[in-house]
Enzyme design. Structure first.
Site, mmCIF file in Angstrom:
data_model
loop_
_atom_site.group_PDB
_atom_site.id
_atom_site.type_symbol
_atom_site.label_atom_id
_atom_site.label_comp_id
_atom_site.label_asym_id
_atom_site.label_seq_id
_atom_site.Cartn_x
_atom_site.Cartn_y
_atom_site.Cartn_z
ATOM 1 N N ARG A 239 0.851 -1.188 0.000
ATOM 2 C CA ARG A 239 0.000 0.000 0.000
ATOM 3 C C ARG A 239 0.888 1.239 0.000
ATOM 4 O O ARG A 239 1.913 1.288 0.692
ATOM 5 C CB ARG A 239 -0.899 0.037 1.247
ATOM 6 C CG ARG A 239 -2.113 -0.884 1.175
ATOM 7 C CD ARG A 239 -3.146 -0.383 0.160
ATOM 8 N NE ARG A 239 -4.325 -1.223 0.080
ATOM 9 C CZ ARG A 239 -4.481 -2.253 -0.766
ATOM 10 N NH1 ARG A 239 -3.523 -2.577 -1.618
ATOM 11 N NH2 ARG A 239 -5.604 -2.940 -0.790
ATOM 12 N N GLU A 268 -4.037 7.397 -5.633
ATOM 13 C CA GLU A 268 -4.092 6.719 -6.941
ATOM 14 C C GLU A 268 -5.360 7.127 -7.671
ATOM 15 O O GLU A 268 -6.401 7.275 -7.034
ATOM 16 C CB GLU A 268 -4.081 5.203 -6.722
ATOM 17 C CG GLU A 268 -2.778 4.721 -6.113
ATOM 18 C CD GLU A 268 -2.788 3.237 -5.728
ATOM 19 O OE1 GLU A 268 -3.739 2.526 -6.083
ATOM 20 O OE2 GLU A 268 -1.849 2.810 -5.053
ATOM 21 N N HIS A 287 -0.906 -0.084 -9.986
ATOM 22 C CA HIS A 287 -1.578 -0.954 -9.005
ATOM 23 C C HIS A 287 -2.146 -2.210 -9.691
ATOM 24 O O HIS A 287 -3.364 -2.411 -9.757
ATOM 25 C CB HIS A 287 -2.691 -0.185 -8.271
ATOM 26 C CG HIS A 287 -3.068 -0.819 -6.972
ATOM 27 N ND1 HIS A 287 -3.486 -0.119 -5.878
ATOM 28 C CD2 HIS A 287 -3.093 -2.118 -6.577
ATOM 29 C CE1 HIS A 287 -3.749 -0.946 -4.876
ATOM 30 N NE2 HIS A 287 -3.518 -2.177 -5.285
HETATM 31 C C1 DGY Z 1 -5.604 -5.924 -3.074
HETATM 32 O O1 DGY Z 1 -6.275 -6.906 -3.396
HETATM 33 O O2 DGY Z 1 -5.663 -5.407 -1.968
HETATM 34 C C2 DGY Z 1 -4.689 -5.391 -4.120
HETATM 35 O O3 DGY Z 1 -4.020 -4.276 -3.707
HETATM 36 C C3 DGY Z 1 -5.458 -5.116 -5.384
HETATM 37 O O4 DGY Z 1 -6.322 -4.079 -5.216
#
Ligand code: DGY
Length: 322
Positions: A239, A268, A287
């Site tokens: 993250r 983002e 991402h």
């Molecule tokens: C998640 O599944 O948390 C990944 O970051 C994809 O969004």
């Protein structure tokens, strides 16, 4: 009467068909992410919500719901949901771990190879018509992976899967985790537990694989970058907010560290004028950790199954909270 389900984005057709057979389904079709105002009005009367990491499902929003029984997120991360509050209100929360482990570890590994071997940078050089400028034998060299020390921060499913890939590339692997994994697992993976300060000071590459929490918020900041090797690279597929982006930009500019490869960001999508875009020692991905055809289909399947269970008061297959 059929229960009602709201999706903040479209899911795969097979998943939507399953939902439509059982529920009254409404899918947000406008701009993504859905606006707060629309979500506030939709949540009021629905029984089930399917959401995505960009949808902030906080206390205030949850309190607007009158019938909500389940929040099923199409993600492994659930930092966008106030899980504690949902639990107090007896709303189930489902998420999608396991199925995206390989895809995310693959991306972290791909980013590591890319930034060390300068693949994306080379792609830009060719597209900009500058190949002839890097034609010399010593121009444009990358780095070997073999023999480098990879520091894995977070030895959960994704961290362990990344370790397997790194072992096959003859890398040395150290890790830091809240608790060390078992000795037999360490041996099988070929990894060594170290304290956080050792991890950041010894590693040639540090890869982040922890969830975003109050404890990990901005954990990678100026203080940490100063302790890293000047030749080190930072990889983040977890993250964005785990890194203090301002401090990272400054560390990359001043060459406090050598480079970074990032799939996640503080906000983002990033702005088209974001300073990271101008930096050659940075690889950027939008991402896409879990974004393979196979993985995304499995995530859709689990999201629906979690919803089906939670809407009937049962525990989702993958459940947080209760
Ligand atoms: C998640 O599944 O948390 C990944 O970051 C994809 O969004």
């Amino acid at each position: 009467m059929k229960k009602s389900v709201f999706l903040t984005r479209k899911l795969h057709d097979f998943a939507l068909e399953k939902l439509k057979r059982r529920y009254n389904v409404e899918i947000h079709s406008g701009k993504i992410p859905i606006s707060r105002t629309k979500l506030q009005s939709k949540i009021k009367n629905i029984d089930g919500l399917i959401c995505f990491p960009y949808d902030k499902i906080d206390r205030e929003l949850i309190d607007r719901s009158e019938n909500l029984k389940v929040i099923s997120t199409y993600s492994v991360g659930f930092d966008h949901i106030d899980v504690e509050h949902a639990k107090q209100k007896k709303i189930r929360v489902g998420y999608t771990p396991e199925v995206l482990t390989e895809a995310t570890a693959d991306l972290a590994f791909a980013l590591m190879i890319d930034v060390l071997r300068r693949v994306s940078e080379g792609d830009r050089i060719i597209r900009d018509g500058k190949w002839s400028e890097i034609f010399g034998a010593y121009d444009y060299v990358g780095l070997d992976l073999q023999g480098k020390t990879l520091g894995i921060f977070g030895m959960g499913r994704i961290g362990r899967t990344l370790a397997k890939r790194a072992k096959a590339f003859d890398m040395k692997i150290v890790y830091h985790n809240r608790r060390p994994v078992s000795k037999s697992r360490e041996k099988a993976l070929g990894v060594k537990y170290v304290k956080f300060n050792k991890l950041i000071s010894q590693s040639d590459i540090v890869s982040i694989h922890v969830p975003y929490t109050k404890e990990t918020d901005q954990m990678f900041n100026e203080k940490v970058f100063r302790k890293m090797k000047k030749t080190a690279f930072l990889i983040n597929t977890a993250r964005g907010k785990i890194i203090n982006e301002k401090d990272l930009i400054s560390a990359l500019r001043k060459r406090t560290i050598a480079g970074a490869a990032l799939d996640v960001f503080q906000t983002e999508p990033i702005d088209k004028n974001h300073p990271l875009i101008k930096m050659q020692n940075v690889v950027l991905a939008p991402h896409i950790g879990s974004s393979t055809k196979e993985t995304r289909a499995s995530m859709a399947d689990i999201t629906v199954r979690n919803l089906n269970l939670g809407i009937n008061g049962k525990k989702p297959i993958y459940s947080v909270g209760y």
